[in-house]
Design a protein around this motif. Structure first.
Motif, PDB file in Angstrom:
ATOM      1  N   LYS A   1     -11.091 -11.173   8.013  1.00 28.84           N
ATOM      2  CA  LYS A   1     -11.462 -10.211   9.057  1.00 28.84           C
ATOM      3  C   LYS A   1     -12.712  -9.415   8.677  1.00 28.84           C
ATOM      4  N   LEU A   2     -13.617 -10.061   7.941  1.00 25.41           N
ATOM      5  CA  LEU A   2     -14.828  -9.362   7.512  1.00 25.41           C
ATOM      6  C   LEU A   2     -15.730  -8.972   8.680  1.00 25.41           C
ATOM      7  N   GLU A   3     -15.550  -9.671   9.799  1.00 29.06           N
ATOM      8  CA  GLU A   3     -16.394  -9.333  10.943  1.00 29.06           C
ATOM      9  C   GLU A   3     -16.044  -7.971  11.530  1.00 29.06           C
ATOM     10  N   ASP A   4     -14.871  -7.445  11.123  1.00 25.62           N
ATOM     11  CA  ASP A   4     -14.455  -6.125  11.607  1.00 25.62           C
ATOM     12  C   ASP A   4     -14.494  -5.138  10.440  1.00 25.62           C
ATOM     13  N   PRO A   5     -15.586  -4.420  10.232  1.00 29.80           N
ATOM     14  CA  PRO A   5     -15.729  -3.505   9.087  1.00 29.80           C
ATOM     15  C   PRO A   5     -14.646  -2.435   9.019  1.00 29.80           C
ATOM     16  N   SER A   6     -14.138  -2.035  10.177  1.00 29.74           N
ATOM     17  CA  SER A   6     -13.131  -0.959  10.191  1.00 29.74           C
ATOM     18  C   SER A   6     -11.811  -1.395   9.581  1.00 29.74           C
ATOM     19  N   SER A   7     -11.576  -2.723   9.459  1.00 34.05           N
ATOM     20  CA  SER A   7     -10.302  -3.220   8.919  1.00 34.05           C
ATOM     21  C   SER A   7     -10.347  -3.438   7.409  1.00 34.05           C
ATOM     22  N   ILE A   8     -11.564  -3.400   6.830  1.00 34.40           N
ATOM     23  CA  ILE A   8     -11.698  -3.698   5.400  1.00 34.40           C
ATOM     24  C   ILE A   8     -10.994  -2.645   4.535  1.00 34.40           C
ATOM     25  N   GLY A   9     -11.225  -1.367   4.844  1.00 31.77           N
ATOM     26  CA  GLY A   9     -10.620  -0.288   4.057  1.00 31.77           C
ATOM     27  C   GLY A   9      -9.100  -0.331   4.067  1.00 31.77           C
ATOM     28  N   PRO A  10      -8.460  -0.344   5.245  1.00 27.62           N
ATOM     29  CA  PRO A  10      -7.001  -0.387   5.302  1.00 27.62           C
ATOM     30  C   PRO A  10      -6.415  -1.631   4.632  1.00 27.62           C
ATOM     31  N   ASN A  11      -7.035  -2.791   4.851  1.00 24.25           N
ATOM     32  CA  ASN A  11      -6.515  -4.021   4.249  1.00 24.25           C
ATOM     33  C   ASN A  11      -6.644  -4.003   2.725  1.00 24.25           C
ATOM     34  N   MET A  12      -7.756  -3.452   2.226  1.00 21.79           N
ATOM     35  CA  MET A  12      -7.933  -3.336   0.780  1.00 21.79           C
ATOM     36  C   MET A  12      -6.881  -2.399   0.185  1.00 21.79           C
ATOM     37  N   SER A  13      -6.596  -1.321   0.897  1.00 17.19           N
ATOM     38  CA  SER A  13      -5.593  -0.361   0.438  1.00 17.19           C
ATOM     39  C   SER A  13      -4.222  -1.016   0.312  1.00 17.19           C
ATOM     40  N   VAL A  14      -3.840  -1.791   1.342  1.00 17.67           N
ATOM     41  CA  VAL A  14      -2.548  -2.479   1.318  1.00 17.67           C
ATOM     42  C   VAL A  14      -2.503  -3.497   0.185  1.00 17.67           C
ATOM     43  N   ALA A  15      -3.611  -4.189  -0.046  1.00 18.25           N
ATOM     44  CA  ALA A  15      -3.651  -5.195  -1.111  1.00 18.25           C
ATOM     45  C   ALA A  15      -3.417  -4.561  -2.476  1.00 18.25           C
ATOM     46  N   LEU A  16      -4.009  -3.399  -2.714  1.00 16.37           N
ATOM     47  CA  LEU A  16      -3.868  -2.738  -4.009  1.00 16.37           C
ATOM     48  C   LEU A  16      -2.493  -2.090  -4.187  1.00 16.37           C
ATOM     49  N   VAL A  17      -1.838  -1.746  -3.087  1.00 18.40           N
ATOM     50  CA  VAL A  17      -0.505  -1.145  -3.174  1.00 18.40           C
ATOM     51  C   VAL A  17       0.481  -2.104  -3.846  1.00 18.40           C
ATOM     52  N   THR A  18       0.322  -3.405  -3.613  1.00 21.11           N
ATOM     53  CA  THR A  18       1.222  -4.387  -4.215  1.00 21.11           C
ATOM     54  C   THR A  18       1.122  -4.372  -5.733  1.00 21.11           C
ATOM     55  N   THR A  19      -0.106  -4.262  -6.246  1.00 22.89           N
ATOM     56  CA  THR A  19      -0.297  -4.146  -7.696  1.00 22.89           C
ATOM     57  C   THR A  19       0.359  -2.876  -8.222  1.00 22.89           C
ATOM     58  N   PHE A  20       0.276  -1.818  -7.443  1.00 19.93           N
ATOM     59  CA  PHE A  20       0.909  -0.542  -7.820  1.00 19.93           C
ATOM     60  C   PHE A  20       2.412  -0.715  -7.965  1.00 19.93           C
ATOM     61  N   TYR A  21       3.039  -1.389  -6.997  1.00 11.71           N
ATOM     62  CA  TYR A  21       4.489  -1.608  -7.061  1.00 11.71           C
ATOM     63  C   TYR A  21       4.883  -2.394  -8.312  1.00 11.71           C
ATOM     64  N   GLY A  22       4.139  -3.462  -8.585  1.00 11.58           N
ATOM     65  CA  GLY A  22       4.455  -4.303  -9.737  1.00 11.58           C
ATOM     66  C   GLY A  22       4.343  -3.546 -11.045  1.00 11.58           C
ATOM     67  N   SER A  23       3.260  -2.789 -11.199  1.00 22.06           N
ATOM     68  CA  SER A  23       3.047  -2.011 -12.418  1.00 22.06           C
ATOM     69  C   SER A  23       4.072  -0.892 -12.543  1.00 22.06           C
ATOM     70  N   PHE A  24       4.408  -0.268 -11.434  1.00 21.33           N
ATOM     71  CA  PHE A  24       5.374   0.827 -11.438  1.00 21.33           C
ATOM     72  C   PHE A  24       6.757   0.344 -11.879  1.00 21.33           C
ATOM     73  N   LEU A  25       7.235  -0.733 -11.262  1.00 17.84           N
ATOM     74  CA  LEU A  25       8.569  -1.249 -11.599  1.00 17.84           C
ATOM     75  C   LEU A  25       8.642  -1.720 -13.052  1.00 17.84           C
ATOM     76  N   ALA A  26       7.562  -2.360 -13.522  1.00 19.08           N
ATOM     77  CA  ALA A  26       7.559  -2.875 -14.891  1.00 19.08           C
ATOM     78  C   ALA A  26       7.589  -1.747 -15.916  1.00 19.08           C
ATOM     79  N   ASN A  27       6.753  -0.724 -15.708  1.00 19.67           N
ATOM     80  CA  ASN A  27       6.557   0.297 -16.738  1.00 19.67           C
ATOM     81  C   ASN A  27       7.464   1.516 -16.608  1.00 19.67           C
ATOM     82  N   VAL A  28       8.088   1.688 -15.458  1.00 21.05           N
ATOM     83  CA  VAL A  28       8.978   2.834 -15.276  1.00 21.05           C
ATOM     84  C   VAL A  28      10.445   2.405 -15.285  1.00 21.05           C
ATOM     85  N   VAL A  29      10.726   1.167 -14.886  1.00 22.99           N
ATOM     86  CA  VAL A  29      12.121   0.734 -14.767  1.00 22.99           C
ATOM     87  C   VAL A  29      12.469  -0.380 -15.756  1.00 22.99           C
ATOM     88  N   PHE A  30      11.881  -1.556 -15.597  1.00 25.15           N
ATOM     89  CA  PHE A  30      12.344  -2.743 -16.327  1.00 25.15           C
ATOM     90  C   PHE A  30      12.114  -2.673 -17.842  1.00 25.15           C
TER      91      PHE A  30
END
Length: 261
Positions: free
Chosen positions: A170-199
């Motif tokens: 969806k690069l043709e829509d600049p307004s969608s880049i920020g929100p999509n990038m944010s969602v993509a990085l949230v997944t890494t946050f979840y993985g790191s959080f569960l590994a280092n705080v719980v497991f």
């Protein structure tokens, strides 16, 4: 109940959420698809890695991390000295009656082996073999959480790649880049959080508890073999104290005198 585990988990959640709220809003870090990828993927890979019985047994292991009655080495030494005094006065056969009032199955088993006149080398072999398999069972529970701790960040990265692929479409829509990038990085946050705080912290807590339990069991073995060998209770005390850090050692002089050693 282990207060340290509960306080650690709760404070981990609180400080991270607090940090998020200081510089942003919690809603930005909530994404259902990211949660499904990280938690679902981690559980799936763990299930592939372990037999179903071991996987389901992990729930019991979690319970042990929160509710665990730790055996005091100091209390075990006092109990061994008491047994040594009785055996010295009345003979090894007199320990059978005392064994009935002992809750620890490992110690009770060792006493009964001695009462039955089992060869000392065989007593050591039987008890140490049981310790080996006890440690293996503990190690399996620890490794399960370590495995989950290694898979969670990997699935976090996988979710990030999925989000980036969707964003590039969806690069043709600049307004969608920020929100999509944010969602993509949230997944890494979840993985790191569960590994280092719980497991991984949970795996480490179980490892420490296992080491302490094995140490106490080894103390029992040495104490029982010393009783079987007819050693003086004072000598047994000094021998068993080597299992305990100097600052935690207790003087059993009063107990020895009261028992008439």
């Amino acid at each position: 109940m282990d207060i340290a585990t509960i306080v650690g988990l709760v404070s981990g959640f609180i400080f991270i959420i607090w940090g998020i709220l200081i510089s942003g809003e919690i809603g930005s870090f909530i994404d259902i698809s990211s949660i499904l990828i990280v938690i679902g993927g981690t559980l799936a890979s763990t299930l592939i890695s372990y037999p179903i019985k071991s996987f389901l047994g992990s729930f019991k292991v979690v319970k042990n991390a929160f509710f665990h009655e730790e055996i005091s080495p100091d209390g075990v030494i006092a109990q061994i000295i008491k047994l040594a005094n009785v055996a010295r006065k009345e003979g090894l056969l007199s320990l059978e009656e005392l064994a009935e009032g002992i809750d620890d199955k490992f110690l009770k088993k060792g006493i009964m082996l001695i009462v039955d006149g089992t060869d000392p080398e065989l007593v050591r072999n039987i008890l140490e073999t049981e310790l080996v398999f006890l440690e293996e069972r503990h190690t399996e529970g620890q490794s399960l959480f370590e495995t989950m701790g290694s898979f969670a960040p990997a699935y976090g990265m996988l979710g990030t790649l999925i989000g980036l692929i969707n964003m590039l479409k969806k690069l043709e829509d600049p307004s969608s880049i920020g929100p999509n990038m944010s969602v993509a990085l949230v997944t890494t946050f979840y993985g790191s959080f569960l590994a280092n705080v719980v497991f991984l912290p949970m795996a480490n807590k179980l490892k420490i508890r296992s080491n302490r339990e094995i140490l106490v069991k080894e103390l029992m073995v040495e104490g029982l073999l010393s009783i079987q060998a007819g050693e003086n209770p004072r000598i047994i005390e000094e021998k068993l104290k080597t299992f305990v850090p100097p600052e935690l050692r207790t003087d059993y002089k009063d107990q020895l005198e009261s028992e008439g050693a």
